[in-house]
Motif scaffolding. Structure first.
Motif, PDB file in Angstrom:
ATOM      1  N   PRO A  26      33.568  32.915  32.664  1.00  0.00           N
ATOM      2  CA  PRO A  26      34.504  32.999  33.784  1.00  0.00           C
ATOM      3  C   PRO A  26      34.730  34.179  34.150  1.00  0.00           C
ATOM      4  O   PRO A  26      34.720  35.310  33.488  1.00  0.00           O
ATOM      5  N   LEU A  27      34.853  34.627  35.596  1.00  0.00           N
ATOM      6  CA  LEU A  27      35.461  35.688  36.222  1.00  0.00           C
ATOM      7  C   LEU A  27      36.541  35.311  37.138  1.00  0.00           C
ATOM      8  O   LEU A  27      36.180  34.627  38.152  1.00  0.00           O
ATOM      9  N   TYR A  28      37.563  35.999  37.091  1.00  0.00           N
ATOM     10  CA  TYR A  28      38.523  35.700  37.868  1.00  0.00           C
ATOM     11  C   TYR A  28      39.319  36.895  38.017  1.00  0.00           C
ATOM     12  O   TYR A  28      39.645  37.751  37.100  1.00  0.00           O
ATOM     13  N   ARG A  29      40.385  36.743  38.939  1.00  0.00           N
ATOM     14  CA  ARG A  29      41.443  37.864  39.303  1.00  0.00           C
ATOM     15  C   ARG A  29      42.605  37.468  38.471  1.00  0.00           C
ATOM     16  O   ARG A  29      43.152  36.280  38.804  1.00  0.00           O
ATOM     17  N   CYS A  39      47.059  48.063  39.861  1.00  0.00           N
ATOM     18  CA  CYS A  39      45.991  48.016  40.482  1.00  0.00           C
ATOM     19  C   CYS A  39      45.288  46.455  40.324  1.00  0.00           C
ATOM     20  O   CYS A  39      45.714  45.780  39.595  1.00  0.00           O
ATOM     21  N   ALA A  40      44.437  46.136  41.537  1.00  0.00           N
ATOM     22  CA  ALA A  40      43.746  44.499  41.388  1.00  0.00           C
ATOM     23  C   ALA A  40      42.904  44.614  39.804  1.00  0.00           C
ATOM     24  O   ALA A  40      42.093  45.676  39.608  1.00  0.00           O
ATOM     25  N   VAL A  41      43.207  43.653  39.179  1.00  0.00           N
ATOM     26  CA  VAL A  41      42.156  43.724  37.854  1.00  0.00           C
ATOM     27  C   VAL A  41      41.594  42.089  37.763  1.00  0.00           C
ATOM     28  O   VAL A  41      42.270  41.076  37.861  1.00  0.00           O
ATOM     29  N   SER A  42      40.167  42.323  37.714  1.00  0.00           N
ATOM     30  CA  SER A  42      39.800  41.039  37.439  1.00  0.00           C
ATOM     31  C   SER A  42      39.051  40.952  35.969  1.00  0.00           C
ATOM     32  O   SER A  42      38.570  41.928  35.267  1.00  0.00           O
ATOM     33  N   ILE A  43      38.909  39.766  35.527  1.00  0.00           N
ATOM     34  CA  ILE A  43      38.524  39.749  34.021  1.00  0.00           C
ATOM     35  C   ILE A  43      36.952  38.940  34.106  1.00  0.00           C
ATOM     36  O   ILE A  43      37.017  37.814  34.652  1.00  0.00           O
ATOM     37  N   LEU A 163      24.343  40.638  36.561  1.00  0.00           N
ATOM     38  CA  LEU A 163      23.900  39.879  37.635  1.00  0.00           C
ATOM     39  C   LEU A 163      25.113  39.185  38.299  1.00  0.00           C
ATOM     40  O   LEU A 163      25.251  39.108  39.323  1.00  0.00           O
ATOM     41  N   GLU A 164      25.702  38.550  37.260  1.00  0.00           N
ATOM     42  CA  GLU A 164      26.910  37.821  37.715  1.00  0.00           C
ATOM     43  C   GLU A 164      27.944  38.485  38.294  1.00  0.00           C
ATOM     44  O   GLU A 164      28.797  38.163  39.175  1.00  0.00           O
ATOM     45  N   LEU A 165      28.176  39.781  37.964  1.00  0.00           N
ATOM     46  CA  LEU A 165      29.061  40.641  38.613  1.00  0.00           C
ATOM     47  C   LEU A 165      28.744  41.098  39.837  1.00  0.00           C
ATOM     48  O   LEU A 165      29.686  40.970  40.829  1.00  0.00           O
ATOM     49  N   VAL A 166      27.522  41.607  40.277  1.00  0.00           N
ATOM     50  CA  VAL A 166      27.228  41.860  41.450  1.00  0.00           C
ATOM     51  C   VAL A 166      27.226  40.880  42.536  1.00  0.00           C
ATOM     52  O   VAL A 166      27.147  40.986  43.850  1.00  0.00           O
ATOM     53  N   ARG A 167      27.077  39.600  42.296  1.00  0.00           N
ATOM     54  CA  ARG A 167      27.137  38.490  43.077  1.00  0.00           C
ATOM     55  C   ARG A 167      28.629  38.012  43.436  1.00  0.00           C
ATOM     56  O   ARG A 167      28.154  36.980  44.205  1.00  0.00           O
ATOM     57  N   SER A 168      29.366  38.542  43.005  1.00  0.00           N
ATOM     58  CA  SER A 168      30.600  37.935  43.100  1.00  0.00           C
ATOM     59  C   SER A 168      31.419  38.619  44.374  1.00  0.00           C
ATOM     60  O   SER A 168      30.927  39.458  44.987  1.00  0.00           O
ATOM     61  N   THR A 169      32.334  37.573  44.892  1.00  0.00           N
ATOM     62  CA  THR A 169      32.938  38.180  46.055  1.00  0.00           C
ATOM     63  C   THR A 169      34.636  37.858  45.683  1.00  0.00           C
ATOM     64  O   THR A 169      34.835  36.875  45.448  1.00  0.00           O
ATOM     65  N   PRO A 170      35.330  38.928  46.095  1.00  0.00           N
ATOM     66  CA  PRO A 170      34.888  40.175  46.728  1.00  0.00           C
ATOM     67  C   PRO A 170      34.253  40.982  45.661  1.00  0.00           C
ATOM     68  O   PRO A 170      34.291  40.589  44.505  1.00  0.00           O
ATOM     69  N   THR A 171      33.742  42.166  46.314  1.00  0.00           N
ATOM     70  CA  THR A 171      32.975  42.995  45.159  1.00  0.00           C
ATOM     71  C   THR A 171      34.115  43.685  44.578  1.00  0.00           C
ATOM     72  O   THR A 171      35.399  44.045  44.889  1.00  0.00           O
ATOM     73  N   ARG A 298      42.881  50.184  43.505  1.00  0.00           N
ATOM     74  CA  ARG A 298      41.422  49.829  43.259  1.00  0.00           C
ATOM     75  C   ARG A 298      41.209  48.400  42.859  1.00  0.00           C
ATOM     76  O   ARG A 298      42.206  47.959  42.136  1.00  0.00           O
ATOM     77  N   HIS A 299      40.235  47.619  42.944  1.00  0.00           N
ATOM     78  CA  HIS A 299      39.827  46.654  42.211  1.00  0.00           C
ATOM     79  C   HIS A 299      38.937  46.771  41.298  1.00  0.00           C
ATOM     80  O   HIS A 299      37.804  47.251  41.386  1.00  0.00           O
ATOM     81  N   ILE A 300      39.504  46.549  40.026  1.00  0.00           N
ATOM     82  CA  ILE A 300      38.809  46.841  38.679  1.00  0.00           C
ATOM     83  C   ILE A 300      38.180  45.587  38.035  1.00  0.00           C
ATOM     84  O   ILE A 300      38.875  44.602  38.117  1.00  0.00           O
TER      85      ILE A 300
END
Length: 325
Positions: A26-29, A39-43, A163-171, A298-300
């Motif tokens: 899982p990758l989510y804000r 700041c904006a934080v995604s996990i 690889l999973e991080l860099v293909r996410s949107t937004p960056t 920033r978006h971290i």
């Protein structure tokens, strides 16, 4: 980018070797954290798998290479997470696994290693003592010594997270990575540097176990006499020169955080994200807490890298003695 030991083509191929149970975590804000941290934080949640840490990505690559040998066997030193992952990957492929761990390692990690069928040997002392004993067993028994961060498979397995991080949107503007031996930081950092060079790579380590961070700033290996931190998963004292060379090429910064900030980060992840994590997994949040101005606006993204912790110890650290978890 000057060449590291890692290879992007091999990292992409690794996704076809690693059991899918470890991929696409899982990758989510997490908006609930944002008012607190500024700041904006995604996990990136690397605990949502059978061994509850990112280590399974690397041990899958190691085990896939060992599976074809006549009498497959391997030994590793581990504070717990690598040992669990190697035991899990070895069990599914019929590989005999021995894990050498410090006697003071978290009981929940040791119990899990045993339950996965690995032979567990405990040593007095820290992770460096366990590394020496594991190397001796490998020489004596003629089996594969798996060295986290030195063995390229452990780095390139971890790199699949990148690889999973860099293909996410937004960056993302910045990725915060727990720094111990360096497999996670060099793996993710390599991919980010190659495919998303605008993303800042910041490594985070406790003040009580600063060897790799001190080495990164000095651009040479610096060892320490001791490591004293609640974040046992990153408590090394002797950086591996080849790993440091890779880290120097992919990291933008390496910072140290206080123990109080680590426990505060653990508490925030429980209160605002509903996550029970081990101390190493809260290092990214700790870094934001200690330098809010740096990350403001920033978006971290922070990699929550493990959740193997004894619950009694967890309650003592985060102050939840009266709460049922």
């Amino acid at each position: 980018m000057t060449q590291t030991r890692l290879d992007l083509a091999r990292i992409r191929q690794a996704r076809h070797v690693v059991d899918p149970v470890f991929l696409n975590t899982p990758l989510y804000r997490c908006e609930a954290l944002e008012p607190v941290l500024g700041c904006a934080v995604s996990i990136k949640l690397e605990t949502a798998n059978p061994v509850r840490s990112f280590k399974g990505r690397g041990t899958e690559l190691v085990a896939s290479l060992l599976a074809g040998s006549a009498a497959p066997a391997a030994v590793c030193a581990s504070a717990g997470n690598l040992g669990q992952a190697l035991a899990w990957s070895g069990r599914t492929r019929g590989i005999d696994i021995t894990v050498v761990a410090p006697r003071r390692a978290a009981r929940v990690k040791l119990d899990r290693i045993r339950s996965l069928g690995a032979r567990l040997e405990l040593v007095d002392g820290d992770h460096e003592v366990a590394r020496e004993r594991a190397a001796a067993i490998a020489r004596h028994e003629g089996i594969r010594l798996v060295e986290d961060s030195l063995d390229i498979e452990t780095c390139e397995g971890a790199a699949t997270i990148g690889l999973e991080l860099v293909r996410s949107t937004p960056t993302f503007d910045t990725v915060l990575i727990a720094l111990g031996g360096g497999a996670l930081a060099t793996g993710v950092g390599h991919v980010v540097r190659a495919l998303a060079p605008g993303m800042e790579v910041v490594c985070v380590q406790p003040h009580g176990a600063p060897a790799m961070t001190l080495s990164w700033h000095a651009r040479r290996v610096i060892t320490t006499d001791s490591a004293d931190t609640i974040a046992d998963g990153v408590a090394g004292r002797r950086p591996i020169p080849a790993v440091l060379d890779d880290l120097l090429l992919v990291a933008d910064d390496a910072v140290l955080v206080q123990e109080a900030s680590i426990t505060a980060g653990m508490r925030l992840l429980l209160d605002h994200a509903g996550l029970v994590v081990e101390p190493s997994a809260a290092l990214g949040i700790a870094a934001i807490l200690e330098d809010r101005d740096r990350f403001a606006g920033r978006h971290i993204v922070t990699i929550v890298c493990g959740s193997n912790i004894d619950m009694d110890a967890y309650r003592r650290l985060v102050g939840t003695s009266g709460v049922r978890i």
